[in-house]
Each structure stands twice: as structure tokens, then as C-alpha cells.
Design a protein around this motif. Structure first.
Motif: not given
Length: 501
Positions: A258, A268, A314, A319, A322, A383
């Protein structure tokens, strides 16, 4: 001939001349004989989100019939955290509709995805494939509609920097060669994915493009066509497998991570959804060309469940690197039309009523029919760390949940935004919205608060929910992002740790 067969790139489907859903054991035995297939591979998704493989040499027809009919035993405790070693034997049974000829195998090989069964011959309650199927059945039972989905698979290709025709940093969106260098690789990936049965919509270069330590990181995207959610998950799993294998054989590295570094676009796994009635009609739009009440009801459910959905979409600390403002990744629980700062976006639809094809191609009118069938809604939080089957199941549960809350349409209206919520002048609107979790720990807590919704109708097994919460909280990453963004060495070590998600 069926339009889905005439140009189908799956060699099994094209050779048999019948839709994948209609393929039988007898068909596959005939294919093995006729095509001189020497090996059969079973593949299945494990708890870590990756496909596992079990290979068979075909010694005789009796053995082929046996493995196709009865499958094989595997060690469930080595595949899933929530299965104890003392009672871990599982069966894997091939799903004939997923059969494809392995595009990488030197020895002619037939490959199929499998379903998990327990010692009593029942579908494994908490397996990825069964959880998704239960979620889709529950959605249909409540709504009378079929849940369809497709993914946008983003990834970076990494190669030694070429000084010729350099790309502009973070300006790679839909760029062409020679300013992007991996377009041919992406095209080969798309061809191989189609050979496994993937129904691809298109592929292109994405925004992310940067250099780091003598290497170029070039972002790509492959997007699929909407199909039933179970097939959508199968296609995404196989696509990741194809891309990694082809990269390895091409001397390239790829990552679905991610986030790679601060200030650059993350990757993503956006998921588009649509709902189809018993007659096969897309019900996302009403007769006035606006979103239907069905679509708004489902959006309300996603708004209510959004923080908990991150537990499946995620799944590692990077993750949440992001999900920060100003990176075209959502941070707040809201939705809007054509708005890339929101969690759920309603993409531009074909609702103008204009024959745009005829305008630029006089004498070539557009195909008769409405473009309403192409309308979807897109959730943008997940993601590449997602366990794709559990993510799709969570989305089916969340959409169904909209029909189970009394104020769904009101909630949809309250969470709608028509501005970029990250702009300073819109801070007041931003303050009115709930926010997505900022860490794995917060995501686990959100799932704990909403677990009853996921467990309702027997969709998510309680042991699975316990396992997911335990794993997320075990990262202990409440302040990790704040530390990593000011510590390049820490950021690098985390990226390396979760590089292959």
C-alpha cells in the motif's frame, strides 16, 4: 456460438466450447486426454491472502477421476491461524468452473481453484471462499438482488533506472512509452490473466512514478469487468499470482504494497460494486438517471461499517501510511459523485443520452441500449494487503446491512459530500464526518464493535473474527506512522518487511 466463448482466452473454455460455469468432470477428463495434459494443480487461498499449490502427476485415468471427484487432504493448521494442529486435516475439492491451462508451466498442466471442506464433509465455515459465498447468499436473501463486483489492481514495477526519456515524478497517469517502460510487461500480464479466465476491462500506467536508490518505481493498474463477487475474488487472486510469476521470469520486481515511501502515491485495491435483479438488470440507477434507493441503501450500509471493513481490506501497518490526506486515498467516512477525496465514489456514468460515438464517427451510431448497466459505486479504502475473499465478503455484509438499518436513506444523505474535503475551506464539513482507523490496532477495535453484523446469518465465523482482531492488535502500531514519517530508516525497514504484503 456464445459471445463469451468466441473470443475467450481461457484455453479450456475455448477448446470445450462451453461456458466455464457448465464445465463438468467428464469435460476435464476429455480435455486432459485430448490435450496431452501431464499434470494437474490445485490452488487455494490461505489465511495469509496468498494462493497455495498442490501438484499431481496424472498416472492413469482412474487416478485423475479420483482427484477430480474426491480432492485431497491438506494441513489446515499450516494454512490458517485459527485452525489447531490437533484437529487440522481439511479436504480441498476442485471447482471445475475455474479450470485453466497453466500459462507458465513447461509441462502441460491443468490448474483449478479449490474449496475447503472439514472432516465431516461440510464446507469449512471460516475459509475465504465459503465466507464470501455465505455473504453473497445472505445479501440475496435480504435484498432479492445479486451482488457483483470487480477490482482495480494497482501495483508498482521496479527496475534499474533508465536515463532515457525520464518520466515526470508522480505524473504517470495513462502515460505512454517511452516515458513509461513497463507497458509491454503489463500487456503480457493482461494476456496471461485472460488465459486464466480473468475478464479484464483495461490496463494503464498509474500516477505513481519515482526513483529511489538507483531504481525506478513505476505504478500500473489492471481493472476488471463486474462479475459475481466470488468470481471477482478468484480473478484478483489469480491476477496477483500471474503478475508476480511473470515479473520473476522477466527479471523485474513487483509489489502490491500500500505504501513504499512518504509523499508518493500508494497502491490501492478499489472495488466497484453493482446489484443485479433476477432478470439480470443493473438496479444502480433509477428511471431519472440518478442513483436508485437500492444503491443509496447499500452506500448507507458501507458508511456504517466503513471503519470495520478496514480489518479485512487494510491488514498491515503500512496500509495506514496510505490512508492519509492529500494522497487520493480516503480518510473520512463519506461518499460523493466523481469525487476522489471520498471513501465511496460514484463514477461518471453513461447517462447523458447523447450518442457520443456518432458525433466523432458520423454514420456509426452507438450500439442501441442504455449505458445504465455500466453504473457502479466504488469503495477506495482497501489495498493489496487485503485478503480478497474476506474483503469482498465484508463489502457484501456492509451493503446488506443498509437494508437492515431503519434510517438508511437519511444516513446516505448525511454522509454525502460534493467538495474536496481536504481543502482548508472545507474543514468544517470534514469535522462533521467520522474517520477511518489510523492503525491496525484501531481497525481491530472497530471490528470488535461491529462484529455482530459480520457474524449475523452465519456469514463470518466468530473464530475468524477473533483471529483477525488478535492479529491486528498484535501489530501495536498506534503511533507507528508518526514515528516512521520522520525516520527514513524505520520507514525503509517497514516497507521491506511488508513489501510482498
Amino acid at each position: 456460438m456464445d459471445s463469451h466463448i468466441a473470443l475467450n482466452k481461457n484455453h479450456v473454455v475455448a477448446t470445450l466450447g462451453k461456458p466455464a460455469a457448465d464445465i463438468t468432470k467428464h469435460d476435464l477428463i476429455g480435455y486432459v486426454i485430448g490435450e496431452n495434459i501431464e499434470m494437474v494443480n490445485f490452488m487455494y487461498p490461505a489465511g495469509d491472502g496468498r494462493l497455495k499449490t498442490l501438484s499431481f502427476v496424472i498416472n492413469d485415468l482412474e487416478y485423475l477421476d479420483t482427484i477430480l471427484s474426491q480432492g485431497e487432504r491438506v494441513d489446515g493448521s499450516s494454512l490458517f491461524d485459527h485452525i489447531e494442529p490437533g484437529n487440522s486435516d481439511l479436504y480441498v475439492i476442485p471447482r471445475f468452473s475455474t479450470a485453466f491451462r497453466d500459462p507458465f508451466a513447461e509441462i502441460p498442466t491443468l490448474t483449478m481453484l479449490c474449496a475447503f471442506f472439514d472432516k465431516d464433509g461440510n464446507r469449512l465455515a471460516n475459509s475465504p471462499d465459503n465466507t464470501l459465498e455465505k455473504a453473497c447468499r445472505a445479501f440475496t436473501d435480504v435484498t432479492g438482488l445479486r451482488f457483483e463486483a470487480m477490482g482495480e489492481l494497482e501495483y508498482y514495477v521496479i527496475y534499474p533506472t533508465d536515463p532515457l526519456f525520464p518520466a515526470r515524478d508522480q505524473k504517470g497517469y495513462h502515460e505512454s512509452a517511452p516515458f513509461v517502460k513497463t507497458g509491454d510487461f503489463r500487456s503480457r500480464c493482461m494476456s496471461y490473466i485472460a488465459a486464466t479466465g480473468g475478464r479484464i476491462k483495461y490496463g494503464h500506467s498509474e500516477v505513481g512514478n519515482f526513483e529511489l536508490d538507483g531504481m525506478t518505481y513505476e505504478q500500473n493498474e489492471i481493472e476488471f469487468l463486474p462479475v459475481d463477487a466470488a468470481s471477482a475474488a478468484d480473478q484478483l487472486m489469480l491476477a496477483k499470482w500471474v503478475i508476480r510469476n511473470l515479473a520473476h521470469r522477466s527479471g523485474l520486481d513487483v509489489t502490491f504494497a500500500p505504501k513504499i515511501t512518504t509523499g508518493k502515491a500508494g497502491s490501492g485495491l478499489h472495488v466497484h460494486m453493482r446489484f443485479v435483479d433476477a432478470d439480470g438488470r443493473n438496479v444502480m440507477l433509477g428511471s431519472d438517471g440518478r442513483l436508485s434507493n437500492d444503491a443509496l441503501t447499500a452506500i448507507a450500509g458501507m458508511m456504517d461499517m466503513a471503519p470495520a471493513i478496514t480489518a479485512f481490506g487494510n491488514t498491515n501497518p503500512t496500509a495506514y501510511f496510505r490512508l492519509v490526506p492529500h494522497q487520493e486515498a480516503p480518510t473520512s467516512v463519506c461518499w460523493g459523485d466523481r469525487n476522489r477525496s471520498v471513501l465511496v465514489r460514484v463514477p461518471l456514468g453513461w447517462t447523458s443520452g447523447c450518442d457520443m460515438c456518432g458525433v466523432v464517427n458520423p454514420g456509426s451510431a452507438a450500439t442501441p441500449g442504455s449505458g445504465n448497466g455500466r453504473q457502479t459505486v466504488e469503495i477506495r479504502s482497501a489495498d493489496g494487503s487485503a485478503n480478497i475473499y474476506y474483503l469482498m465478503a465484508a463489502l457484501a455484509v456492509a451493503c446488506r446491512h443498509g437494508w437492515e438499518i431503519p434510517d438508511a436513506l437519511d444516513k446516505a444523505r448525511q454522509t454525502y459530500v460534493d467538495v474536496d474535503i481536504h481543502r482548508t475551506e472545507n474543514a468544517g464539513r470534514l469535522d462533521q464526518l467520522d474517520h477511518l482507523p489510523a492503525s491496525c490496532v484501531e481497525s481491530g477495535e472497530a471490528l470488535g464493535r461491529s462484529r455482530a453484523v459480520f457474524e449475523e446469518r452465519g456469514v463470518f465465523d466468530p473464530r475468524l473474527i477473533d483471529s483477525v482482531i488478535k492479529r491486528l492488535k498484535g501489530f501495536d502500531d498506534i503511533s507507528l506512522h508518526d514515528r516512521a514519517k520522520n525516520d527514513p530508516d524505520l520507514m525503509k525497514s517497514l516497507v521491506e518487511m511488508y513489501f510482498h504484503v
